[in-house]
Enzyme design. Structure first.
Site, PDB file in Angstrom:
ATOM      1  CG  HIS A 232      44.214  52.434 -18.599  1.00 21.11           C
ATOM      2  ND1 HIS A 232      44.652  51.186 -18.238  1.00 21.11           N
ATOM      3  CD2 HIS A 232      42.972  52.271 -19.074  1.00 21.11           C
ATOM      4  CE1 HIS A 232      43.710  50.305 -18.509  1.00 21.11           C
ATOM      5  NE2 HIS A 232      42.676  50.945 -19.021  1.00 21.11           N
TER       6      HIS A 232
ATOM      7  CE  LYS B 195      59.136  48.607 -16.767  1.00 20.44           C
ATOM      8  NZ  LYS B 195      57.849  48.484 -16.113  1.00 20.44           N
ATOM      9  NE  ARG B 196      56.068  52.020 -26.656  1.00 29.38           N
ATOM     10  CZ  ARG B 196      55.192  52.409 -27.588  1.00 29.38           C
ATOM     11  NH1 ARG B 196      54.191  51.614 -27.929  1.00 29.38           N
ATOM     12  NH2 ARG B 196      55.329  53.561 -28.185  1.00 29.38           N
TER      13      ARG B 196
ATOM     14  CE  LYS C  39      56.069  52.445 -19.308  1.00 23.98           C
ATOM     15  NZ  LYS C  39      55.393  51.405 -18.493  1.00 23.98           N
TER      16      LYS C  39
ATOM     17  CB  THR D  85      50.387  44.308 -16.517  1.00 26.13           C
ATOM     18  OG1 THR D  85      50.807  44.878 -17.762  1.00 26.13           O
ATOM     19  CG2 THR D  85      49.066  44.905 -16.083  1.00 26.13           C
TER      20      THR D  85
ATOM     21  CE  LYS E 260      52.482  41.038 -19.127  1.00 23.77           C
ATOM     22  NZ  LYS E 260      52.894  41.961 -20.195  1.00 23.77           N
TER      23      LYS E 260
END
Ligand SMILES: *Cc1c(COP(=O)(O)O)cnc(C)c1O
Length: 834
Positions: free
Chosen positions: A377, A568-569, A574, A676, A680
């Site tokens: 992952h 998101k985290r 990110k 992901t 969505k």
């Protein structure tokens, strides 16, 4: 077996078991709801708790799952089909009730039945706590996969841990993250069924000894252990309107009776109770680290506890159906390892087959290599799990011996293939040598598996070119890609009823089970009347989201603004920091009166930081402080709003995704394995602004480059720029970035709290910034400008929005799971009986 049991078993077809099917209509549901509310939970008109109506309805729905659950189990047993076990330390399930009603097809009946009792269904469903047994994407993927497996009628069982405390609840105080324990089981869990008869004993500690079995063969046994009981709790996983109900089995740790009796009789009662508590600590709490290793002994205990209990359960089931003959076990079973967290399963399966079931090494190894499959992952080095050999020796001595033996045999194979290449042997060894030698869990997973996959095309490529290169040289056919997906039941049909109804009316209802059907929407993107209806639905969803944000954050989002969302985290890769730099840039433009052709913008950011991740927590604080200054400034009225929404979780995403216009997927290229959340948002008609990273690349391919706001370096560009990256000259030469840095560095957002953002600021100016935030700033604000201009042309934007939904079919987890099944599992879809 008790005489009662015998009597029950001897007449399986009489009225003891053959109950009539439960009614699925409004009246039948309302009747059961009232029954449970009044009798089972003993409530009356004076009852004020909002929890009991939820529990009564959940129990009525659970009954309807129960009959289908039994029939599914029976079909799997009687057809004796091949099975897959999805092993994961995380299952981020969210709420169950609405999803169960959707999949059973009783949503409308339940709405009507409760309406007749004067109750609004939404008020009931919103009282269910999220099952937050995961950190983020990895855990949510496991949950989406279970939904798809049940919908495709595949015999797949999930195995995980029943954490007493799930992911912490996030509060924001004075802009800072606070963590509160999430005791999600406090009021009980109507969805779980305890199965004490399948309890297993899990060994820890002790030592090993050799002996000779009755046939005189040398054997090893693991003795002197401190055992812990694993008690299973089953959760039903309904497929979409197909009567299949699969199982998620979660293990809870419990002390053995020895804890209670032995020490007690020796007169040390408190010590005995303390040891009992220590045993039960194993499943007390989920480790709240996303994309970084934990390194704590308790975490290794959790990993082995899951692996050992699940494998024992599978072998028990095999013996129940086939006896102790394992010759066909390998071809009939598959274990899918969700990252390296359950990778100790490779050695534990070997141990159980050899030490507990008498197989020789070669037979056990053949079975292991035929049944284990591993999903990677992440490429982030800080996430690669390694455990000190000394910890293994102390906690799992028998497992360490087996790992050493696997390694010796494996390195002999490497030496045969590349004679004399000792560097390669050192690189590929399962043991990393050094002062404190470590077991490399990813290497163990690769060596023990027949399949290794990444989770998006780019990610799988980067794996075989980089981290896994040596292994790819040795076994090229082991490696494959399975691009992630999300379930369209929860992430479209359930969370966006307005859009669902429009889709049903426009292209029929088959899309819920076959998301490629969304393609049929493409021509409607050109239909102005259709686009107006699309707009009305989006605006309704934005209103619903804005109401939540107003309640939670006391920030008002104007509905004519572009809803620009990054949830998101919180992680440096990110780049929530890049997002907030853009917000500061917009604020700076407003302050300079540079607002011609302005698109009103409402920026929403949310996500949890790992409690020990200092930089991530500072980024949260910065976002909150910028939001305070921006929202309080009258100059921004009608132009810009910023909110940080606390406690981002599955049930919140169900409101956020449908109400989003612009989806922020802005990670440093090469760092986000798949993503992901991006899928969505796309399904719900948001347009993406993003880098060429993870599944963004495939999203852009599907929707077309004109309908995606691309910016930034490529993964290769990031790596080649590293050598000569000079953020300070980028800042000096870009007036916009310079002014943003000036505002930050002058303390504009931390007036009475000097220095609190120094680390964040330093990271932007650091030539060794791994995330290269400054490098992508210019590209990012220009892409944002293009997005803003596109949004002002309403019908142009709506066209893009429709096309995003229309081209999102590829990102259904049904497609992902079909590929897992075609290439790895090879299971036969099996319908429940009668
Ligand atoms: C989908 C989802 C994630 C994953 O989001 P990414 O943007 O892919 O990191 C994390 N948390 C929750 C609650 C989710 O629903």
């Amino acid at each position: 077996m008790s005489p009662l049991n015998d009597r029950i078993k001897s007449r399986p077809n009489d009225k003891f078991f053959d109950l009539p099917p439960l009614p699925l209509d409004a009246e039948g549901l309302a009747k059961d709801f009232r029954h449970y509310y009044a009798y089972t939970f003993g409530r009356d008109r004076d009852s004020l708790s909002v929890y009991y109506p939820y529990k009564a309805l959940a129990t009525a729905v659970r009954d309807r799952l129960m009959e289908r659950w039994k029939r599914t189990r029976r079909a799997y047993d009687e057809t004796d089909c091949k099975r897959t076990y999805y092993l994961s330390l995380e299952f981020l399930m969210g709420r169950t009730l609405s999803n169960a009603m959707l999949n059973l097809g009783i949503e409308d009946a339940a709405t009507q039945g409760l309406y007749d009792l004067g109750i609004d269904l939404e008020e009931i469903t919103s009282n269910e706590p999220d099952a937050g047994l995961g950190n983020g994407g990895l855990g949510r993927l496991a949950a989406c996969f279970l939904d798809s497996c049940a919908t495709l009628q595949l015999p797949v069982r999930g195995y995980g841990l029943r954490y007493e405390y799930g992911m912490f609840r996030q509060l924001i105080e004075n802009g800072e993250q606070m963590e509160e324990p999430d005791h999600w089981l406090r009021n009980g869990n109507p969805w779980e069924l305890e199965r004490p008869k399948f309890t297993q004993r899990i060994p820890f500690g002790g030592y090993t000894e050799t002996y000779h079995d009755h046939a005189g063969r040398p054997k090893t046994r693991w003795v002197g252990t401190h055992d812990v009981l694993a008690v299973p709790y089953d959760i039903p996983i309904p497929g979409y309107r197909n009567d299949t109900v699969n199982t998620l089995r979660l293990w809870k740790a419990a002390a053995t009776d020895e804890f209670n009796l032995g020490e007690f009789n020796a007169g040390s009662y408190p010590e005995s109770v303390a040891q009992k508590n220590a045993a039960e600590h194993i499943t007390m709490v989920l480790y709240p680290n996303d994309a970084s290793e934990n390194g704590k002994e308790l975490r290794l205990r959790q990993q082995f506890f899951l692996a050992s209990a699940s494998i024992k359960d599978v072998l028990r089931d095999w013996i129940r159906l086939h006896g102790a003959d394992f010759s066909r076990f390998g071809e009939r079973n598959c274990f899918q390892l969700n990252d390296t967290h359950p990778a100790v399963s490779v050695a534990e399966l070997m141990r159980q087959l050899m030490d507990e079931h008498g197989l020789e090494w070669d037979a056990a190894w053949a079975i292991t290599r035929q049944t284990m499959a591993y999903t990677n992952h992440t490429l982030l080095p800080e996430a690669l799990e390694r455990w000190p050999v000394r910890l293994f020796r102390q906690l799992l001595p028998r497992i360490l011996e087996i790992i050493f033996e696997i390694n010796a045999r494996f390195l002999a194979e490497v030496a045969t293939r590349w004679p004399g290449d000792t560097n390669r042997q050192r690189r590929m060894s399962l043991i990393e040598e050094g002062d404190d030698p470590q077991v490399r869990m990813a290497w163990l997973a690769i060596v023990g598996s027949f399949s290794v996959n990444g989770v998006a095309a780019l990610h799988s490529e980067l794996l075989i070119d980089g981290l896994f290169r040596d292994f790819h040289d040795l076994w090229p056919n082991k490696f494959n890609n399975k691009t992630n997906g999300v379930t369209p039941r929860r992430w479209l049909a359930m969370c966006n009823p307005g859009l669902r109804d429009l889709l049903d009316e426009t292209i029929g209802t088959d899309w819920v089970k076959d998301l490629s059907q969304l393609e049929r929407l493409v021509p409607f993107a050109e239909d102005a009347a259709f686009r107006d209806r699309w707009h009305a639905i989006k605006q309704d969803n934005k209103r619903r989201l804005a109401e939540q944000i107003s309640q939670i954050c006391q920030v008002e989002f104007p509905l004519d603004a572009i809803f620009d969302v990054q949830v998101k985290r919180i992680h440096e890769y990110k780049r929530q920091l890049l997002n907030i730099l853009h917000v500061i840039h917009l604020y700076n433009r407003i302050k300079h009166g540079d607002t011609a052709n302005w698109t009103p913008r409402a920026v929403l950011i949310g996500g949890k930081a790992a409690p020990g991740y200092v930089m991530a927590k500072q980024i949260i604080r910065l976002i909150n402080k910028v939001a305070q200054v921006v929202n309080a400034d009258p100059a921004t009225e009608g132009l810009l709003r910023v909110a940080f929404v606390p406690d981002y979780r599955v049930s919140l995403m169900e409101v956020i995704a449908p109400g989003t216009d612009l989806s922020e997927q802005i990670s440093t290229a090469g760092k986000e394995a798949s993503g992901t959340g991006n899928m969505k948002f796309m399904m719900n008609g948001a347009v993406t602004i993003g880098t060429l990273d993870g599944a963004n690349i495939e999203i852009r391919e599907q929707v077309g480059e004109d309908h995606f706001f691309l910016f930034g370096l490529t993964a290769a560009g990031v790596e080649s720029l590293r050598q000569h990256y000079d953020p300070n000259s980028l800042i000096a030469n870009d007036p916009a970035l310079r002014e943003v840095m000036n505002l930050l560095e002058s303390g504009h957002f931390n007036q009475f709290e000097g220095g609190i953002f120094d680390q964040v600021i330093f990271s932007i100016r650091n030539p060794h910034d791994p995330w290269m935030t400054a490098a992508d700033f210019r590209g990012y604000i220009e892409a944002q400008e293009r997005a803003a201009a596109a949004y002002r042309d309403r019908h142009h934007w709506l066209r893009m929005s429709v096309l995003n939904t229309a081209r999102s079919g590829h990102f259904s987890s049904d497609r992902t799971i079909s590929e897992y099944n075609r290439d790895i599992w090879r299971l036969t879809p099996t319908k429940p009986q009668d």
